[in-house]
Design a protein around this motif. Structure first.
Motif, mmCIF file in Angstrom:
data_model
loop_
_atom_site.group_PDB
_atom_site.id
_atom_site.type_symbol
_atom_site.label_atom_id
_atom_site.label_comp_id
_atom_site.label_asym_id
_atom_site.label_seq_id
_atom_site.Cartn_x
_atom_site.Cartn_y
_atom_site.Cartn_z
ATOM 1 N N ALA A 37 24.455 -12.034 -30.848
ATOM 2 C CA ALA A 37 25.170 -11.490 -29.586
ATOM 3 C C ALA A 37 25.245 -10.088 -29.675
ATOM 4 C CB ALA A 37 26.643 -11.937 -30.192
ATOM 5 N N HIS A 41 24.380 -7.830 -26.106
ATOM 6 C CA HIS A 41 25.521 -7.132 -25.461
ATOM 7 C C HIS A 41 24.692 -5.892 -24.961
ATOM 8 C CE1 HIS A 41 29.369 -5.767 -24.274
ATOM 9 N NE2 HIS A 41 29.103 -4.366 -24.766
ATOM 10 N N GLU A 143 28.975 -9.013 -31.045
ATOM 11 C CA GLU A 143 29.177 -8.348 -29.603
ATOM 12 C C GLU A 143 30.161 -7.302 -29.637
ATOM 13 O OE1 GLU A 143 30.410 -9.791 -25.042
ATOM 14 O OE2 GLU A 143 30.790 -11.218 -26.693
#
Length: 159
Positions: A37, A41, A143
């Motif tokens: 993640a 991102h 993220e």
């Protein structure tokens, strides 16, 4: 992301920035999801895949020392730390989690380098899964950590 809206990043500031992601080997089934993640991102927000380097270390206790060496190399503009410390039946959790957190903060303050603390410190595996996007909750601290360093890079550049 829970708790904070994703900011609009200054793409001019982020162009060519190099990000190190310091990742622990413990609890790999959780940490891999945080890493995925975070990387997604960064790439989705203008960081070239070739400018993202993943650096493995044994566990959370070793994260601050690894961050110190990464910062000293002067090759990176920011660091993301990712790991998972799950409470057990001994005080080991408190020592590892506390020293990891304090050490990462010290490296960031000593070097002026933005470092996102994405090391989960949770009571049980369910909480860890919730925080890596697998459980009932749809949040991923990997993220969020990536968003943190991008926002810090932009904010620092505006000073």
């Amino acid at each position: 992301m829970k708790g904070i809206d994703t900011p609009q990043y200054d793409q001019v500031v982020l162009a060519g920035k190099k990000i190190a992601i310091v990742v622990t080997r413990w609890n790999k089934f959780i940490v891999d999801k945080l890493l995925q993640a975070a990387t997604e991102h960064l790439i989705a927000n203008g960081i070239a895949e070739s400018d993202i380097v993943t650096i493995m270390c044994p566990g959370a206790y070793e994260v601050p020392l690894m961050c110190q060496h990464v910062a000293a190399s002067k090759k990176y503009d920011a660091i993301i730390t990712l790991g998972a410390v799950i409470r057990g039946g001994t005080p080991h959790f408190e020592y590892v989690a506390g020293e990891c957190s304090a050490g990462v903060m010290r490296v960031s303050l000593d070097t002026g380098l933005p470092i996102a603390f994405g090391v989960l410190t949770v009571d049980d595996e369910k909480q860890a899964l919730d925080r890596c996007g697998v459980g009932e909750k749809s949040e991923n601290k990997g993220e969020e950590s990536a968003a943190c360093v991008l926002e810090m890079l932009c904010a620092i550049s505006s000073l």
